[in-house]
Design a protein around this motif. Structure first.
Motif, short mmCIF file in Angstrom:
data_model
loop_
_atom_site.label_atom_id
_atom_site.label_comp_id
_atom_site.label_asym_id
_atom_site.label_seq_id
_atom_site.Cartn_x
_atom_site.Cartn_y
_atom_site.Cartn_z
N CYS A 48 31.24 41.74 34.81
CA CYS A 48 32.61 41.33 34.49
C CYS A 48 32.79 40.57 33.18
O CYS A 48 33.87 40.60 32.59
CB CYS A 48 33.15 40.45 35.62
SG CYS A 48 32.89 41.09 37.29
N HIS B 27 36.20 39.95 30.90
CA HIS B 27 36.96 38.82 31.45
C HIS B 27 36.46 37.45 31.00
O HIS B 27 37.02 36.44 31.41
CB HIS B 27 36.97 38.90 32.98
CG HIS B 27 37.69 40.10 33.49
ND1 HIS B 27 39.05 40.27 33.36
CD2 HIS B 27 37.23 41.22 34.11
CE1 HIS B 27 39.40 41.42 33.90
NE2 HIS B 27 38.32 42.03 34.35
N GLN C 281 41.61 36.71 31.17
CA GLN C 281 40.43 35.86 31.06
C GLN C 281 40.36 35.00 32.32
O GLN C 281 41.20 34.13 32.54
CB GLN C 281 40.51 35.02 29.78
CG GLN C 281 40.52 35.87 28.53
CD GLN C 281 39.36 36.85 28.49
OE1 GLN C 281 38.22 36.45 28.28
NE2 GLN C 281 39.61 38.13 28.72
N LEU C 282 39.37 35.27 33.16
CA LEU C 282 39.34 34.72 34.51
C LEU C 282 38.83 33.29 34.61
O LEU C 282 38.80 32.72 35.70
CB LEU C 282 38.53 35.65 35.41
CG LEU C 282 39.11 37.07 35.52
CD1 LEU C 282 38.24 37.94 36.39
CD2 LEU C 282 40.55 37.04 36.02
N ALA D 170 42.86 42.36 28.94
CA ALA D 170 42.11 41.96 30.13
C ALA D 170 42.30 40.46 30.37
O ALA D 170 42.11 39.66 29.46
CB ALA D 170 40.63 42.27 29.97
N GLY E 149 42.39 31.59 36.04
CA GLY E 149 42.11 32.97 36.43
C GLY E 149 42.94 33.43 37.60
O GLY E 149 44.16 33.32 37.60
#
Length: 175
Positions: free
Chosen positions: A83, A87, A106-107, A104, A117
């Motif tokens: 991931c 992320h 950004q967690l 995407a 996230g």
């Protein structure tokens, strides 16, 4: 009577012209297909409505795995392997995520609402997204790639991304 026939004829003619117009529009490469292109009007909303409905219909309500130090450590390893490129990691956002369309998430970063996230999402929702992927987003389906247990481990890790994590987890996640 002639007026009614003309109205019906115009309506049917319009129905025939519309598919031809759409086919020409698509054939000549006019739709926004590059990641830098502006989206179609209402594109995000058109995709979001059925996605949310399906996730909420199909997502599991409980995880078969508990949040434990071992689960989080295993989830951190899965996250690092699968991931982090898109992320990001804690304190290190992905360098190319902003060039994706849609970008995407950004967690490990706080959103405008202050949430980190997807930590405010039900863990079953995160599990569904990781397992099944999301069409038209760049998010692949990991169900065929990693085990169900690994999907739960990474989902549980992301559910506590807003909380302090062990040194072991943070070291695994470090860029």
């Amino acid at each position: 009577m002639k007026h009614g026939v003309a109205v019906v004829g115009s309506f049917l003619g319009g129905l025939l012209v519309l598919p031809v117009f759409v086919a020409l529009y698509l054939a000549y490469g006019r739709p926004p297909v590059a990641t830098a292109d502006a989206p179609f009007p209402f594109e995000a909303r058109i995709v979001q409505l059925p996605l949310e409905a399906r996730i909420h219909r199909e997502m599991p309500s409980t995880a078969p795995v508990s949040v434990t130090p071992d689960t989080l450590a295993a989830g951190a390893q899965v996250y690092r392997n699968e991931c982090v490129a898109c992320h990001g990691a804690p304190g290190k956002p992905s360098s190319f995520a902003r060039t994706m369309f849609p970008e995407a998430p950004q967690l490990w970063a706080k959103h405008k609402s202050g949430v980190v996230g997807v930590s405010d999402d039900p863990v079953g929702e995160t599990y569904w997204k990781v397992r099944n992927g999301i069409r038209l987003s760049g998010m692949p389906a990991y169900g065929p790639v990693i085990s169900d247990t690994e999907i739960w481990q990474v989902s549980l890790l992301l559910s506590v991304a807003d909380k302090p994590l062990s040194t072991e987890v943070m070291t695994t996640l470090a860029p």
